[in-house]
Design an enzyme around this catalytic site. Structure first.
Site, PDB file in Angstrom:
ATOM      1  N   ARG A 135       0.837  -1.211   0.000  1.00 58.49           N
ATOM      2  CA  ARG A 135       0.000   0.000   0.000  1.00 58.49           C
ATOM      3  C   ARG A 135       0.873   1.262   0.000  1.00 58.49           C
ATOM      4  O   ARG A 135       0.413   2.343  -0.353  1.00 58.49           O
ATOM      5  CB  ARG A 135      -0.920  -0.023   1.231  1.00 58.49           C
ATOM      6  CG  ARG A 135      -2.081   0.923   1.159  1.00 58.49           C
ATOM      7  CD  ARG A 135      -3.140   0.601   2.178  1.00 58.49           C
ATOM      8  NE  ARG A 135      -2.784   1.078   3.505  1.00 58.49           N
ATOM      9  CZ  ARG A 135      -3.583   0.927   4.575  1.00 58.49           C
ATOM     10  NH1 ARG A 135      -4.750   0.312   4.458  1.00 58.49           N
ATOM     11  NH2 ARG A 135      -3.210   1.374   5.750  1.00 58.49           N
ATOM     12  N   SER A 176     -11.884  -1.577   3.853  1.00 56.24           N
ATOM     13  CA  SER A 176     -10.627  -1.459   3.098  1.00 56.24           C
ATOM     14  C   SER A 176     -10.851  -1.765   1.625  1.00 56.24           C
ATOM     15  O   SER A 176     -11.477  -2.770   1.289  1.00 56.24           O
ATOM     16  CB  SER A 176      -9.590  -2.439   3.641  1.00 56.24           C
ATOM     17  OG  SER A 176      -9.464  -2.262   5.018  1.00 56.24           O
ATOM     18  N   ARG A 233     -11.900 -10.929  11.670  1.00 57.08           N
ATOM     19  CA  ARG A 233     -10.951 -11.063  10.565  1.00 57.08           C
ATOM     20  C   ARG A 233      -9.567 -10.759  11.121  1.00 57.08           C
ATOM     21  O   ARG A 233      -9.394  -9.856  11.934  1.00 57.08           O
ATOM     22  CB  ARG A 233     -11.306 -10.043   9.470  1.00 57.08           C
ATOM     23  CG  ARG A 233     -10.516 -10.161   8.198  1.00 57.08           C
ATOM     24  CD  ARG A 233     -11.070  -9.188   7.167  1.00 57.08           C
ATOM     25  NE  ARG A 233     -10.916  -7.809   7.613  1.00 57.08           N
ATOM     26  CZ  ARG A 233      -9.975  -6.972   7.176  1.00 57.08           C
ATOM     27  NH1 ARG A 233      -9.129  -7.356   6.263  1.00 57.08           N
ATOM     28  NH2 ARG A 233      -9.916  -5.735   7.621  1.00 57.08           N
ATOM     29  N   SER A 268       1.427   1.960  15.580  1.00 58.26           N
ATOM     30  CA  SER A 268       0.701   2.471  16.742  1.00 58.26           C
ATOM     31  C   SER A 268       0.844   3.990  16.849  1.00 58.26           C
ATOM     32  O   SER A 268       1.822   4.579  16.372  1.00 58.26           O
ATOM     33  CB  SER A 268       1.243   1.811  18.004  1.00 58.26           C
ATOM     34  OG  SER A 268       2.607   2.135  18.134  1.00 58.26           O
ATOM     35  N   PRO A 324      10.454  -3.350   7.686  1.00 59.44           N
ATOM     36  CA  PRO A 324       9.251  -4.098   8.072  1.00 59.44           C
ATOM     37  C   PRO A 324       9.261  -4.347   9.579  1.00 59.44           C
ATOM     38  O   PRO A 324      10.300  -4.174  10.241  1.00 59.44           O
ATOM     39  CB  PRO A 324       9.427  -5.420   7.318  1.00 59.44           C
ATOM     40  CG  PRO A 324      10.924  -5.612   7.283  1.00 59.44           C
ATOM     41  CD  PRO A 324      11.535  -4.229   7.236  1.00 59.44           C
ATOM     42  N   ALA A 325       8.132  -4.773  10.117  1.00 62.32           N
ATOM     43  CA  ALA A 325       8.082  -5.134  11.538  1.00 62.32           C
ATOM     44  C   ALA A 325       8.978  -6.348  11.781  1.00 62.32           C
ATOM     45  O   ALA A 325       9.076  -7.233  10.927  1.00 62.32           O
ATOM     46  CB  ALA A 325       6.645  -5.466  11.928  1.00 62.32           C
ATOM     47  N   GLU A 374      -7.636   0.350  22.350  1.00 60.84           N
ATOM     48  CA  GLU A 374      -7.637  -0.458  21.133  1.00 60.84           C
ATOM     49  C   GLU A 374      -7.268  -1.885  21.560  1.00 60.84           C
ATOM     50  O   GLU A 374      -6.169  -2.125  22.061  1.00 60.84           O
ATOM     51  CB  GLU A 374      -6.602   0.080  20.139  1.00 60.84           C
ATOM     52  CG  GLU A 374      -6.612  -0.677  18.832  1.00 60.84           C
ATOM     53  CD  GLU A 374      -5.563  -0.168  17.838  1.00 60.84           C
ATOM     54  OE1 GLU A 374      -4.514   0.341  18.257  1.00 60.84           O
ATOM     55  OE2 GLU A 374      -5.816  -0.311  16.632  1.00 60.84           O
ATOM     56  N   CYS A 434      -6.403  -2.523  12.355  1.00 60.41           N
ATOM     57  CA  CYS A 434      -6.631  -1.173  12.881  1.00 60.41           C
ATOM     58  C   CYS A 434      -8.086  -0.768  12.681  1.00 60.41           C
ATOM     59  O   CYS A 434      -8.597   0.079  13.386  1.00 60.41           O
ATOM     60  CB  CYS A 434      -5.697  -0.183  12.216  1.00 60.41           C
ATOM     61  SG  CYS A 434      -5.754  -0.306  10.439  1.00 60.41           S
TER      62      CYS A 434
HETATM   63  P1  NAD Z   1       4.163  -0.527  16.288  1.00 60.22           P
HETATM   64  O1  NAD Z   1       3.946   0.944  16.263  1.00 60.22           O
HETATM   65  O2  NAD Z   1       4.693  -1.128  17.526  1.00 60.22           O
HETATM   66  O3  NAD Z   1       5.180  -0.955  15.119  1.00 60.22           O
HETATM   67  C1  NAD Z   1       4.998  -0.551  13.780  1.00 60.22           C
HETATM   68  C2  NAD Z   1       6.363  -0.466  13.114  1.00 60.22           C
HETATM   69  O4  NAD Z   1       7.145   0.516  13.779  1.00 60.22           O
HETATM   70  C3  NAD Z   1       7.179  -1.754  13.165  1.00 60.22           C
HETATM   71  O5  NAD Z   1       7.950  -1.847  11.985  1.00 60.22           O
HETATM   72  C4  NAD Z   1       8.084  -1.528  14.354  1.00 60.22           C
HETATM   73  O6  NAD Z   1       9.268  -2.297  14.290  1.00 60.22           O
HETATM   74  C5  NAD Z   1       8.379  -0.054  14.189  1.00 60.22           C
HETATM   75  N1  NAD Z   1       8.799   0.626  15.406  1.00 60.22           N
HETATM   76  C6  NAD Z   1       8.509   0.300  16.699  1.00 60.22           C
HETATM   77  N2  NAD Z   1       9.103   1.186  17.535  1.00 60.22           N
HETATM   78  C7  NAD Z   1       9.756   2.077  16.746  1.00 60.22           C
HETATM   79  C8  NAD Z   1      10.539   3.227  17.012  1.00 60.22           C
HETATM   80  N3  NAD Z   1      10.773   3.664  18.253  1.00 60.22           N
HETATM   81  N4  NAD Z   1      11.061   3.899  15.961  1.00 60.22           N
HETATM   82  C9  NAD Z   1      10.821   3.479  14.697  1.00 60.22           C
HETATM   83  N5  NAD Z   1      10.092   2.411  14.382  1.00 60.22           N
HETATM   84  C10 NAD Z   1       9.555   1.715  15.389  1.00 60.22           C
HETATM   85  O7  NAD Z   1       2.780  -1.139  15.843  1.00 60.22           O
HETATM   86  P2  NAD Z   1       2.416  -2.677  15.667  1.00 60.22           P
HETATM   87  O8  NAD Z   1       2.279  -3.266  17.011  1.00 60.22           O
HETATM   88  O9  NAD Z   1       3.354  -3.322  14.711  1.00 60.22           O
HETATM   89  O10 NAD Z   1       0.995  -2.555  14.935  1.00 60.22           O
HETATM   90  C11 NAD Z   1      -0.174  -2.367  15.634  1.00 60.22           C
HETATM   91  C12 NAD Z   1      -0.632  -0.928  15.556  1.00 60.22           C
HETATM   92  O11 NAD Z   1      -0.643  -0.489  14.201  1.00 60.22           O
HETATM   93  C13 NAD Z   1      -2.065  -0.763  16.036  1.00 60.22           C
HETATM   94  O12 NAD Z   1      -2.175   0.389  16.827  1.00 60.22           O
HETATM   95  C14 NAD Z   1      -2.851  -0.607  14.742  1.00 60.22           C
HETATM   96  O13 NAD Z   1      -4.059   0.068  14.872  1.00 60.22           O
HETATM   97  C15 NAD Z   1      -1.888   0.120  13.894  1.00 60.22           C
HETATM   98  N6  NAD Z   1      -2.205  -0.071  12.479  1.00 60.22           N
HETATM   99  C16 NAD Z   1      -2.738   0.977  11.805  1.00 60.22           C
HETATM  100  C17 NAD Z   1      -3.097   0.824  10.473  1.00 60.22           C
HETATM  101  C18 NAD Z   1      -3.674   1.979   9.720  1.00 60.22           C
HETATM  102  O14 NAD Z   1      -3.716   1.892   8.497  1.00 60.22           O
HETATM  103  N7  NAD Z   1      -4.121   3.049  10.364  1.00 60.22           N
HETATM  104  C19 NAD Z   1      -2.918  -0.392   9.838  1.00 60.22           C
HETATM  105  C20 NAD Z   1      -2.362  -1.458  10.555  1.00 60.22           C
HETATM  106  C21 NAD Z   1      -2.000  -1.267  11.893  1.00 60.22           C
END
Ligand code: NAD
Length: 489
Positions: free
Chosen positions: A171, A453, A290, A241, A187-188, A394, A296
């Protein structure tokens, strides 16, 4: 794909050389790796290279060198490469789906759906790449002409979450490339293998060296600090997040870097007195369960009108009790795991604190007895208090809190009483549903539908759910800068 084939597929991705720069795989400069865990068994799948600041800089060097050449390609050339990426991704969707289920834990059917959704971004933006238009205008005072056009924003830093490891990457990559930008992607760390598989697809599709680069790492902050302190990065596009989004906004501020933020949600799912209860139950099963509730856009707070509350709850309880929870790779599984031990502990804590405040479990699915992974039972919980932790946070898991309402003003006060504003859902007769939907503070509203979506529709939120939009025409604009020429006349 059987487990032997899947193991071979992962080995062929060369995870020990997961730093992807200039279309070639290399180990991290430090030699460091980190394990990727199978959430269904809690055992390691493989070790993946963990990039450092040096790898992040090398990726950026490659992107910066590739940027002018890619921007100079014709829109049609860029479009054809993206179209080929769509074809290749569709052709490998079963392998990708198995990979996602293995490293993320989600049900295979969810993964298969994600593979085609993720691929669709390549097709949609291949079509959008050739439709970038501009304006020509006569200013009110005359004497000149105004020509407005769009140009690529420049090198983009992309950071993606684990919950949709393919779709959240494509995306961003697809519109960035369609607009003529080179990218670096982190990536995560839970799901780096899917991103690595996408790199190989893009290379095969003909993406030139340096246009897409990947740096998996267990040191997220080191990577984002390196990218955001470098003047060559012109945009950071983040999905994750809200707290991490805030950190990145802070890092972007000193150099006034463009930001696109897709952050957390807290979607309300409203069922009105005139709703088709059966359709609403089915809609909720999609909106809530799902991806095991790890979306999110997941329905997070279910508000039921008092007249339909009991009928809806009983029908929902029947559906939830019958849900088959299991390993993502088991074809019979409907609900997989949550992503890791921390997420499982968080679910248990949220549930106990709600129960301590008077909430009651109405139904729960059975858990597999023979697997040691991160399983959380899909659960329907009746919540008497509007300030319950299940309604305020959340959840990001398969807990479904229901709350009765009787009055519309009371309903909207609860629905809008959150700092989040990503998605919401309303079920009821169309007039009433639209009347309510227009008063909800959220970027996306499903009306008699549990899914919002769509690559062709603008995805994003208001308030602390983010800044900007992905997908659709709006998603392309995030990766472009407007430029205007004032012409002498
Ligand atoms: P997260 O914020 O912990 O991690 C997301 C990404 O950020 C990962 O690649 C992680 O490694 C990286 N990251 C973590 N700490 C960081 C830092 N200090 N500096 C830079 N990068 C860092 O989120 P998550 O747990 O992977 O995903 C869940 C969250 O994502 C939920 O809150 C969800 O709602 C949100 N989300 C939003 C959407 C959207 O389109 N709005 C889509 C999917 C997920």
């Amino acid at each position: 794909m059987d487990s032997k084939e899947l193991t071979q597929y992962v080995a062929d991705l060369k995870p020990e050389k997961a730093i992807w720069i200039n279309n070639s795989a290399r180990p991290a400069t430090s030699g460091e790796t980190f394990p990727v865990i199978d959430p269904a068994t809690a055992s390691p799948i493989t070790d993946v290279s963990s990039g450092t600041a040096a790898d992040a800089s090398a990726a950026l060097d490659a992107a910066a060198s590739a940027q002018p050449g890619w921007a100079a390609r014709t829109p049609r050339e860029r479009a054809e490469i993206l179209r080929r990426a769509w074809e290749l991704m569709i052709a490998s969707s079963k392998e990708l789906a198995s990979l996602m289920s293995w490293e993320n834990g989600k049900a295979y059917t969810d993964s298969l759906g994600e593979a085609s959704y993720a691929a669709e971004f390549f097709r949609w933006f291949s079509e959008e790449a050739v439709r970038s238009d501009g304006d020509y205008a006569i200013p009110p005072a005359g004497g000149s002409r105004t020509l407005v056009t769009a140009r690529p924003v420049g090198v983009c830093a992309l950071i993606t979450p684990w919950n949709f490891p393919a779709a959240m990457a494509t995306r961003k990559i697809a519109p960035a490339l369609a607009a003529g930008n080179a990218v670096v992607l982190k990536p995560a760390s839970e799901t780096p293998l899917t991103a690595l598989a996408i790199m190989r697809i893009l290379k095969e599709a003909g993406v030139p060296d340096g246009v897409v680069n990947l740096v998996p790492s267990r040191h997220s902050a080191e990577i984002s600090n390196t990218w955001l302190s470098d003047p060559r990065v012109r945009l950071v596009s983040f999905t994750g997040s809200t707290p991490v989004g805030r950190t990145l906004l802070g890092l972007a501020a000193p150099r006034v870097v463009n930001t696109a933020m897709e952050l957390g949600g807290n979607a309300a799912f409203i069922v009105g007195a005139t709703a088709d209860v059966d359709a609403a139950v089915e809609g909720l099963v999609v909106a809530k369960f799902r991806n095991g509730g790890q979306a999110c856009t997941a329905a997070n707070r279910i508000y039921l009108h008092k007249d339909i509350k009991e009928e809806f709850t009983q029908k929902l309880c029947q559906r939830v009790t019958a849900l088959k929870v299991g390993a993502g790779l088991d074809p019979e599984t409907e609900i997989g795991t949550v992503v890791n031990e921390k997420a499982k502990t968080r679910m248990n804590e949220l549930l106990s604190s709600a129960l301590n405040q008077g909430a009651k479990v109405r139904a729960q699915a059975a858990l597999p007895q023979d697997l040691a992974g991160y399983f959380v039972a899909p659960t329907v919980i009746e919540v008497p208090r509007a300030d319950s932790p299940l309604l305020q946070n959340e959840i990001f898991g398969p807990l479904a809190p229901i709350k009765e309402y009787s009055d519309e003003d009371e309903l909207l006060k609860m629905v809008n009483g959150t700092e989040m504003g990503l998605a919401s859902y309303v079920y009821g007769d169309l007039n009433w549903a639209l009347h309510i939907a227009e008063r909800i503070e959220a970027g996306m509203i499903g009306v008699n539908r549990g899914l919002v979506s769509d690559p062709a529709a603008p995805f994003g939120g208001v308030k602390q759910s983010g800044i900007g939009r992905e997908s659709a025409r709006e998603g392309m604009r995030e990766f472009q800068e407007v430029q205007y020429f004032s012409l002498d006349w």
